[in-house]
Design a protein around this motif. Structure first.
Motif, mmCIF file in Angstrom:
data_model
loop_
_atom_site.group_PDB
_atom_site.id
_atom_site.type_symbol
_atom_site.label_atom_id
_atom_site.label_comp_id
_atom_site.label_asym_id
_atom_site.label_seq_id
_atom_site.Cartn_x
_atom_site.Cartn_y
_atom_site.Cartn_z
ATOM 1 N N MET A 153 1.126 -1.387 -0.050
ATOM 2 C CA MET A 153 0.311 0.016 -0.336
ATOM 3 C C MET A 153 1.095 1.149 0.188
ATOM 4 N N ILE A 154 0.861 2.032 -1.235
ATOM 5 C CA ILE A 154 1.121 3.615 -1.200
ATOM 6 C C ILE A 154 0.801 4.198 -1.111
ATOM 7 N N ASP A 155 0.707 5.123 -0.026
ATOM 8 C CA ASP A 155 -0.406 6.097 0.595
ATOM 9 C C ASP A 155 0.449 7.480 0.513
ATOM 10 N N GLU A 156 -0.178 8.637 0.086
ATOM 11 C CA GLU A 156 0.337 10.095 -0.541
ATOM 12 C C GLU A 156 0.608 9.643 -1.892
ATOM 13 N N ILE A 157 -0.115 9.114 -2.707
ATOM 14 C CA ILE A 157 0.614 9.062 -4.250
ATOM 15 C C ILE A 157 0.379 10.252 -5.047
ATOM 16 N N HIS A 158 -1.149 11.227 -4.740
ATOM 17 C CA HIS A 158 -0.659 12.666 -5.261
ATOM 18 C C HIS A 158 0.364 14.009 -5.531
ATOM 19 N N ARG A 159 1.462 13.181 -4.043
ATOM 20 C CA ARG A 159 2.283 14.198 -3.624
ATOM 21 C C ARG A 159 3.382 13.618 -5.163
ATOM 22 N N LEU A 160 3.240 12.744 -6.005
ATOM 23 C CA LEU A 160 4.701 12.424 -7.393
ATOM 24 C C LEU A 160 3.409 13.384 -8.265
ATOM 25 N N ASN A 161 4.262 14.049 -8.967
ATOM 26 C CA ASN A 161 4.189 14.921 -10.579
ATOM 27 C C ASN A 161 5.079 14.379 -11.379
ATOM 28 N N PRO A 162 4.484 13.390 -11.751
ATOM 29 C CA PRO A 162 5.711 12.872 -13.615
ATOM 30 C C PRO A 162 5.705 13.575 -14.516
ATOM 31 N N ARG A 163 5.392 14.853 -14.424
ATOM 32 C CA ARG A 163 5.937 16.515 -15.187
ATOM 33 C C ARG A 163 7.404 16.279 -14.498
ATOM 34 N N THR A 164 7.893 16.769 -13.381
ATOM 35 C CA THR A 164 9.198 17.209 -13.004
ATOM 36 C C THR A 164 10.060 15.221 -13.018
ATOM 37 N N SER A 165 11.252 16.195 -13.434
ATOM 38 C CA SER A 165 12.251 14.763 -13.461
ATOM 39 C C SER A 165 12.263 14.582 -12.002
ATOM 40 N N THR A 166 11.979 14.610 -11.266
ATOM 41 C CA THR A 166 12.755 14.129 -9.509
ATOM 42 C C THR A 166 11.030 13.268 -9.818
ATOM 43 N N GLY A 167 10.102 14.080 -10.032
ATOM 44 C CA GLY A 167 8.246 12.989 -9.639
ATOM 45 C C GLY A 167 8.699 12.338 -11.143
ATOM 46 N N ALA A 168 9.243 12.256 -12.173
ATOM 47 C CA ALA A 168 9.616 10.996 -13.696
ATOM 48 C C ALA A 168 9.621 10.170 -12.848
ATOM 49 N N GLU A 169 10.763 10.236 -12.320
ATOM 50 C CA GLU A 169 12.280 9.374 -11.420
ATOM 51 C C GLU A 169 11.605 8.173 -10.629
ATOM 52 N N ALA A 170 10.622 8.726 -9.609
ATOM 53 C CA ALA A 170 9.933 8.426 -8.686
ATOM 54 C C ALA A 170 8.877 7.047 -9.555
ATOM 55 N N ALA A 183 3.402 -8.694 -5.975
ATOM 56 C CA ALA A 183 2.246 -8.763 -5.248
ATOM 57 C C ALA A 183 1.325 -7.822 -5.571
ATOM 58 N N THR A 184 0.059 -7.432 -4.528
ATOM 59 C CA THR A 184 -0.875 -5.989 -4.661
ATOM 60 C C THR A 184 -0.141 -5.150 -5.315
ATOM 61 N N PHE A 185 -0.657 -3.998 -5.392
ATOM 62 C CA PHE A 185 0.091 -2.996 -5.528
ATOM 63 C C PHE A 185 -1.127 -2.107 -4.982
ATOM 64 N N VAL A 186 -0.927 -1.330 -4.556
ATOM 65 C CA VAL A 186 -2.624 -0.056 -4.392
ATOM 66 C C VAL A 186 -2.416 1.041 -3.571
ATOM 67 N N TYR A 187 -2.384 1.744 -4.558
ATOM 68 C CA TYR A 187 -2.366 3.204 -4.410
ATOM 69 C C TYR A 187 -2.703 4.323 -4.858
ATOM 70 N N ALA A 188 -2.796 4.863 -3.097
ATOM 71 C CA ALA A 188 -4.058 5.918 -2.201
ATOM 72 C C ALA A 188 -3.365 7.507 -2.344
ATOM 73 N N GLY A 189 -4.717 8.293 -2.481
ATOM 74 C CA GLY A 189 -4.670 9.139 -3.230
ATOM 75 C C GLY A 189 -5.621 10.680 -3.174
ATOM 76 N N ILE A 190 -5.842 11.739 -2.845
ATOM 77 C CA ILE A 190 -6.792 12.490 -2.437
ATOM 78 C C ILE A 190 -7.084 13.009 -4.360
ATOM 79 N N ASP A 191 -8.668 13.334 -4.209
ATOM 80 C CA ASP A 191 -8.127 13.581 -5.665
ATOM 81 C C ASP A 191 -7.121 12.914 -7.297
ATOM 82 N N VAL A 192 -6.979 11.951 -7.064
ATOM 83 C CA VAL A 192 -6.245 11.318 -7.718
ATOM 84 C C VAL A 192 -6.436 12.677 -9.403
ATOM 85 N N THR A 193 -7.304 11.752 -9.931
ATOM 86 C CA THR A 193 -8.362 12.103 -11.302
ATOM 87 C C THR A 193 -8.159 13.084 -11.931
#
Length: 332
Positions: A153-170, A183-193
């Motif tokens: 379970m990966i929480d606060e996934i909305h903190r990742l921003n794939p538009r930045t170089s750091t977020g893209a690497e993460a 394993a089953t991966f569950v990404y949880a975040g607030i208003d991810v869409t």
């Protein structure tokens, strides 16, 4: 191997009929409640509970991915999903000393290396400053596989921003982990869409591989059913209060829904604090008056308070003065 935070409590002690101090009774009952899988059995948590079902089947080489989009307070229900999977896996295998569920919190401004370090920190994998990202990744994948982790379970996934170089690497790091850990991966975040998580090439890859589950607050009614009332009744069944009358909390379901705005975390904290107060003041039961005396979080209290201030006539009526406005003083 660390002890899993989702392991259930031990057998009930015989403190209810005496034989132990009041402090030990309080500590025992406070640790037990809520002591069962209430949120898994109740209908409001079913959308999130579907994410936990992937950990019950046989292990495969390919991982399953879920993206759960929450309104405020995602962590409370997400931890219940992890606890449900942990208890189900423990019941299936009979092994209590295992860690089938991993919980990782995405740190603010996370890079690929710091995110990999968070995966290692959960299982207590020793790290040094000289270790490269590739070395950390190899150690994490090997340890998670050997530990038999079934749900990540990966929480606060909305903190990742794939538009930045750091977020893209993460984001690329998470994609590699899903391919190397079965394993089953569950990404949880607030208003991810509404975040950049699903935008761009990397966002399209995540959207193509994951199933989105949109979870909102618990409604008071859903068709002919009353999910919030059912959840309240399930929580009441977990109470260990000697003088509490069964059916009190379900009758207060409309009040509780207004008070907590249908949020599981606020409801659990309200009832837990009321139960602790009932044990300490020796009343051993929860009433509406005792619930009113508890101050909840700011979001719930702000929802509970009226949006518009009461008129002067309403305030005088509440204060017991219904004789109309005071007479004006005659000019001298």
């Amino acid at each position: 191997m660390p002890t899993s935070p989702w392991s259930g409590p031990g057998p009930r002690s015989g403190c209810r009929n005496g034989g132990c101090s009041r402090r030990s009774r309080f500590a025992s009952r406070n640790a037990r409640w809520p002591g069962n899988d209430t949120f898994r059995r109740s209908s409001p948590a079913c959308p999130a509970a579907r994410a936990a079902r992937g950990c019950r089947g046989p292990r495969t080489r390919w991982s399953v991915r879920w993206v759960i989009g929450w309104r405020p307070r995602p962590t409370s229900a997400l931890l219940q999903v992890g606890r449900t999977c942990h208890l189900a896996e423990t019941a299936r295998t009979g092994i209590r000393d295992q860690v089938p569920v991993a919980y990782v919190l995405v740190p603010p401004g996370a890079s690929a290396k710091t995110l990999a370090a968070e995966f290692a920190r959960f299982l207590g994998i020793p790290l040094t400053h000289r270790m490269t990202q590739a070395q950390i990744m190899t150690s994490v994948c090997h340890t998670y596989t050997q530990a038999g982790v079934r749900l990540v379970m990966i929480d606060e996934i909305h903190r990742l921003n794939p538009r930045t170089s750091t977020g893209a690497e993460a984001t690329d790091l998470l994609k590699d982990l899903t391919e190397r850990i079965g394993a089953t991966f569950v990404y949880a975040g607030i208003d991810v869409t509404s975040t950049p998580l699903f935008t761009g090439i990397r966002g399209a890859q995540l959207a193509d591989r994951a199933t989105l589950i949109d979870c909102d607050t618990i409604p008071a009614r859903r068709g002919t059913s009353r999910p919030f009332r059912d959840l309240t009744a399930a929580l009441e069944a977990c109470l260990d209060l000697e003088q509490h009358r069964p059916g009190t909390l379900p009758r207060l379901a409309p009040y509780l829904h207004t008070r907590t705005a249908g949020r599981i975390g606020s409801l659990a904290r309200l009832l837990r604090q009321a139960a602790i107060t009932a044990i300490l003041d020796n009343t051993e039961r929860i009433t509406k008056a005792s619930l009113e005396a508890i101050t909840l979080d700011h979001l719930a209290e702000d929802h509970h308070r009226p949006r518009y201030p009461a008129s002067p006539a309403t305030r005088r009526r509440r204060n017991g003065n219904s004789d109309g406005p005071p007479a004006r003083a005659e000019p001298a």
